[in-house]
Structure formats: C-alpha cells, structure tokens
Scaffold this motif. Structure first.
Motif, PDB file in Angstrom:
ATOM      1  N   ALA A 364      -4.321  -6.151  -0.766  1.00  0.00           N
ATOM      2  CA  ALA A 364      -4.447  -4.692  -0.855  1.00  0.00           C
ATOM      3  C   ALA A 364      -5.901  -4.283  -1.017  1.00  0.00           C
ATOM      4  CB  ALA A 364      -3.627  -4.146  -2.017  1.00  0.00           C
ATOM      5  N   ASN A 383      -1.550  -1.603   1.319  1.00  0.00           N
ATOM      6  CA  ASN A 383      -0.990  -2.872   0.890  1.00  0.00           C
ATOM      7  C   ASN A 383      -0.468  -3.671   2.090  1.00  0.00           C
ATOM      8  OD1 ASN A 383       1.184  -4.705  -0.173  1.00  0.00           O
ATOM      9  ND2 ASN A 383       0.485  -3.847  -2.113  1.00  0.00           N
ATOM     10  N   GLU A 473      -6.466  -9.284  -4.813  1.00  0.00           N
ATOM     11  CA  GLU A 473      -6.684  -8.254  -3.796  1.00  0.00           C
ATOM     12  C   GLU A 473      -8.137  -8.246  -3.352  1.00  0.00           C
ATOM     13  OE1 GLU A 473      -3.378  -5.217  -5.812  1.00  0.00           O
ATOM     14  OE2 GLU A 473      -5.505  -4.673  -5.722  1.00  0.00           O
TER      15      GLU A 473
END
Length: 636
Positions: A364, A383, A473
């Motif tokens: 993400a 995402n 992420e």
C-alpha cells in the motif's frame, strides 16, 4: 616578698568578686567533638516554597566527631519572624532520639506565609546544641484557595460559557434494550445510557466506553418511573454538568438516578458538548426506537434537534423508519453497531483539494490529509493486498482509533494499469474535500464520493497533509499539494511538496526528487504540525518586586516559562532544578498535583513579562495509561 604576694592575692580576689557580680548568661554549651545540627528539612525539603500541608513534618541530622554521640531530646520552635519571637509553636523539650517525621502541632498555619524554625538538641551528656534558623513557605491553602483562577483550554469560550446542558428524547424498547450515546469523542470513547427490559422490569444501566473498552457503572431499577407498557416510549431527560448526570423519566420531578462525574472514567462533560448517537448489539437482539432528540445548553441555545420526520439520518449508522430512528441491528459477524453524529456537517465552509503522484511497490501507499495531529486525520490508502487488484481504501482516524468505510472500497486497477504497472508508473490522485462530501479522482476519473454525513470524525478543515506507511508497505509520493478554494475560485496553494529541495518530514527519505514511503514509520506530518498547545499571557508589575510566587497545575504534562526561561526551583548557587513530567500520574478526574515556584528573580518591574506554558497530553488525554479526559488544560 610577702607584701608582693599579698598584692597578687588582692588582685585575684578582686577579679573573683567582679565576675561573681555579673549575672549568669543563658547559653547552650557546645558539646565536645564539634557537634552540629544540619540538613533541616520541612516535608523532606530544604526551605520549601508552596507547602499546603496543615501539619508539615520536620527532620534534621546530627553531625559530630565524637564517638558514640547521639540525640537524647529535642525542642522545635516555629515562628513568623526570623528572630523567633512571634511564636506559633514551641514543642518544649521532648525526650527521645527521633529526628525524622515530627509533625507540626502548633497554631493553624496560614496560606502564602513564610515561617521560620530551629531545633535545640540535647546529646548523650545532656548538653544542648542549637541549629541555624531555617524557613518554609506555605502555598495556596484551603478549599477555595484556587477560586481566583480557572482552567484554560484550547477552544474554551470566553463569553457565554456552557457549564451544563439538558438532553431529552423518547426511548422505546422493542426487544431487549435500546441505548442513547452522548458525550462521544469517537466510537471508542463515549457515554452510553441503556434502557433494558429485564423480565418485566425496566432497568437503567449507565456505561462509559474509554479506549474501546466498556465499563458498566451500575444497574438501577426504574420500573416505578415507567409509563404504560415497558415496550412503550419512555420520555428520558438527562441533566448533564461537570459534577454529575441526573436522569429523569416521564416528567417525574424525582430523579430516577444520579451518576457522579467521578464515576465516568474521565469521559464526562468538560465544557465542550460531545457528539450523540446510538449503540446496538445483535448478539442480545437489541431493537428499539429513538425520537424527538433535543439538546439545549445552559445559555438556552438549542444545540441539537432531531425529530426524524424528514427521514434524514444524522448518524453514521442505523436507519429512519416511519419518522423514528430505528436501532435494530442484525449481524452474524460483528455484534456491535455504533452510530454517532457527523460533526462535519456543522463545520465552517471549506473546499480544498489534495493532489499527489503515487506508485506502490508493495502492499500500500497512503496519503494523510485534514490532519490536526498524528492521532486525528483522514487517510486514503491505495492498496494492492487484495488479490491482483488495486483498491482505494478510505480511513479516518480520531484519538488514535480508526474507522473504515467498506462500501467505499473501490477497485481502481484498470485506471492505474494493474498492480505491476502501479509499481513504476505514477498515478495522479486528486482528493476534493467540502463540507458535503469527499470526491476521489484517479488520473482525472471520479472513482468515489464519500458523504460527510457518514464520517464520525474530525470536521473537514484546512489541516496538514502527509504520508503514512505501516509494516512492509512501500511506494513513492511526489508533487504532494494542497490547494484551498474556500475563498478563492482560482485557489491558493498552501502546501506544495515537490521533494526537489529535501524532506519536509522528520522521517522517511527522499531519493531522486521523490519521497520514499517505506519503513513502517506510521504517519508523518510536516514538522510544524508536531508542536504543543501553548498558553501565553503578559504581566506588567507597576512596582518594585519584593517577592513573586507562581502556583501552577495542568491536565496533561506541562512546562512553564517566564520571558523564555524555564521555571524551576532555584538552588543556593543560583542554578535551577526542574520538575519533570508535571503533574505526575494521579486520578486527575479526582485530583491533580500543583506546584509552587519562587520566581522573584525572573520577573522585572515596569515591563511586560511573558508567562507561557506548553501542555502535552500526558496521562490526561493521551494513550499512556488510559485517557482520563478530552482537552488538555492549564491553571495558574
């Protein structure tokens, strides 16, 4: 020779007679070994300022070179003058070796007064030695000592202060229970008053919810206050102030219940009216109706008025059925449903856009906006963890708790060219925020519209913008910009981070003119967003300063400064010793510690002296050891 001896004898006799004619002096013979009385302390402090104890304790030490030296008795003398003539206590001679924790037992001490004291000590041989005279100063004493001051908070109204309010509504239990939520800061921090149909008895069960955890305060049988059948609507009136919440039923003048503020875990009314709403639990098959909700504050202002006749739902969940609000909730997966007001609808007019160019290399990449601080902001996540898709996942955060909006999770895979393409090809994101809604565009295509009425979070405003990365992420962010259209059709660019000139954040890194959003750093906001609330006032004394004392306390950890210099306890060598993490951990809903400082040397006569205080959340409104209250405050 004989005559000479007689003369000498006559002189000696004259000297003896002369000295015998001198009256005796009352002196304390100093014991052998250079015995001294040192380290005189009051309440374990040397010459303290601001004592509020009605019976402070005294202590001292005996220092001697004599082997086996010890105390056998003592006498404490306390007076209002340094000469010890205006006595307030003379303990008299007290036999014993005690020299620690001896309580004052004289006349009642007065507030803001300097007292002087010394101790006479008798040693093992019955000889006495006196200490030097020391002092202590009392602070603000008595129940009304702080009445001349008041708590100040960010956003406190100066005029027409609200010190209470009345919340009235009709509550109807269809099955099991029906609940009204009020004083809500978010869905994890609120008060909840529940009516329960318990085997033919109507029960009132007040709760508070703090940090996501419920506490049931008590259960009260209110059957005798009910009107009609227990499944009929009951008119409930709550009178809410800073000391208590009084519950009335069906216009009966006798209270059905009184719940004290001390029972509310710090979640009660503090001068700022919280949000209202409802709560339901499918596991208990709770079902009911709320109607004719009206909140009037102590100034007579009608703050909230919901009769649901127009079919509009002011809450973030639930539904309106036939002109009444239904709390019915059926779910086999998530038991609890909470809906509270969206304060977004009542905020000042606002219209702005946030833009950025993004890539996502793993999991993400996230933009934060509308941020007040690191606990309160909107967060739009892009995402790639769901299958082989790229999805927009909106979040809002308030007081460190997040809310998701599953109906607005939007598949944008085709617009960014797929998961693999999104790793290297930038997608241009535009987020348009107004009081009515939040629109999200990907490469100029509108992909989602989220109505503000669904957002139970901070009001839309021109807040800070930033980034967020959790766990693994990673991605890049470039050309992060906020443009304000509230007062200008052309727009005013307030923030424009191209990252060509470095990193505007305390964390993360910049490479090749792009921000690298990776490393699990949480949320990052611009450096200027990380400051503390500061209270400031200027004082100009018109006369020469003889003595100046500063008495302070806070709801939240605080520090005080005078003319830019941090306030502390001045030592004999002129240095300052600071109290850290003031006011310490207590149960601040019941009591807080106060501090007193001698600031005589810090104040200058006939010129403005700036007194300022920084107040952080600490143990009051922060997440450390639980949240006791809402807004940080300072008092002096």
């Amino acid at each position: 020779m004989l005559r000479s001896h007689k003369k000498v004898f006559s002189v000696l006799l004259a000297i003896i007679i002369l000295f015998s004619a001198v009256p005796p002096m009352q002196v304390h013979a100093e014991p052998a070994g250079g015995t001294k009385i040192i380290q005189l302390k009051t309440d374990d402090l040397i010459e303290p300022v601001g004592l509020i104890s009605e019976k402070p304790t005294f202590s001292w030490k005996m220092e001697s070179d004599l082997t086996g030296q010890r105390q056998t008795a003592y006498q404490i003398i306390v007076a209002k003058d340094e000469q010890l003539s205006d006595l307030v206590w003379d303990s008299g001679r007290q036999d014993g070796s005690t020299s620690v924790g001896i309580s004052y037992a004289g006349k009642a001490l007065q507030g803001s007064t300097v007292y002087y004291w010394k101790v006479n000590v008798w040693d093992k041989d019955g000889q006495s030695v006196s200490s030097q005279t020391t002092k202590f100063e009392t602070g603000l004493m008595g129940e009304h000592a702080w009445d001349a001051s008041k708590w100040i908070q960010v956003g406190d109204p100066d005029e027409d202060a609200v010190d209470s309010y009345t919340l009235e509504l009709d509550m109807q239990v269809v099955t099991s229970a029906v609940s009204i939520v009020f004083e809500a800061k978010d869905t994890g921090n609120l008060l909840m008053w529940q009516l329960i149909n318990d085997k033919g008895n109507l029960m009132l069960r007040p709760h508070y919810k703090k940090g996501g955890a419920y506490s049931a305060i008590k259960t009260v049988d209110i059957t005798n206050f009910a009107k009609g059948a227990l499944t009929d609507a009951q008119h409930v009136k709550l009178v809410v102030n800073k000391d208590s919440i009084t519950t009335y039923l069906n216009n009966n003048p006798t209270p059905a219940d009184v719940t004290l503020a001390s029972q509310l875990g710090g979640m009660g009314f503090s001068g700022e009216i919280g949000k209202i709403g409802f709560r339901s639990d499918s596991s208990n098959k709770e079902d009911g109706f709320l109607d004719n909700i009206k909140l009037v504050d102590s100034t007579g202002k009608n703050v909230k008025d919901y009769n649901f006749d127009d079919g509009i739902n002011p809450f973030t969940a639930g539904s309106v059925v036939n002109g009444k609000f239904s709390t019915k909730y059926d779910s086999t997966t998530i038991n609890e449903l909470i809906g509270i007001e969206s304060t977004a609808l009542g905020g000042a007019p606002v219209h702005y856009t946030v833009e950025a160019d993004l890539t996502c290399t793993k999991d993400a990449v996230t933009i934060a906006f509308n941020a007040v601080n690191r606990n309160d902001y909107y967060m739009w996540q892009f995402n790639t963890t769901t299958g082989n898709t790229v999805r927009l996942v909106p979040h809002t955060w308030e007081n460190g708790n997040y809310t998701l909006y599953p109906k607005h999770n939007t598949n944008i895979t085709n617009l960014v060219g797929g998961v693999e393409a999104f790793k290297t090809n930038e997608a241009h994101i535009t987020i348009e925020v107004t009081n009515i809604e939040i629109k999200t565009y990907v490469n100029s295509t509108l992909v989602d519209t989220l109505p503000m009425v669904q957002i139970a979070s901070i009001v839309p405003q021109i807040g800070y913008i930033g980034v967020r990365a959790a766990d693994e992420e990673s991605g890049t962010v470039d050309n992060l910009k906020l443009t304000n259209y509230t007062d200008s059709a052309e727009g005013d660019v307030l923030y424009n981070y191209t990252f060509d000139d470095g990193n505007p954040f305390f964390g993360g890194s910049v490479k090749d003119g792009k921000f690298i959003s990776a490393g699990g750093f949480g949320v990052l906001l611009p450096n200027q967003a990380l400051g503390l609330p500061t209270f400031r006032k200027e004082v100009t004394p018109k006369k020469a300063i003889t003595s100046a004392k500063l008495y302070v306390t806070g709801l939240g950890v605080f520090d005080v400064f005078i003319n830019g210099e941090r306030v502390g306890t001045r030592q004999t060598d002129g240095t300052l010793v600071y109290d850290e993490l003031k006011p310490g951990y207590t149960m601040p809903g019941e009591r807080v510690f106060s501090y007193a400082y001698d600031v005589t040397q810090m104040i200058t006569a006939n010129q403005a002296n700036a007194i300022s205080a920084n107040v952080s959340s600490g143990w009051w409104s922060g997440r450390v050891a639980g949240s006791h209250g809402k807004n940080n405050a300072f008092r002096a």
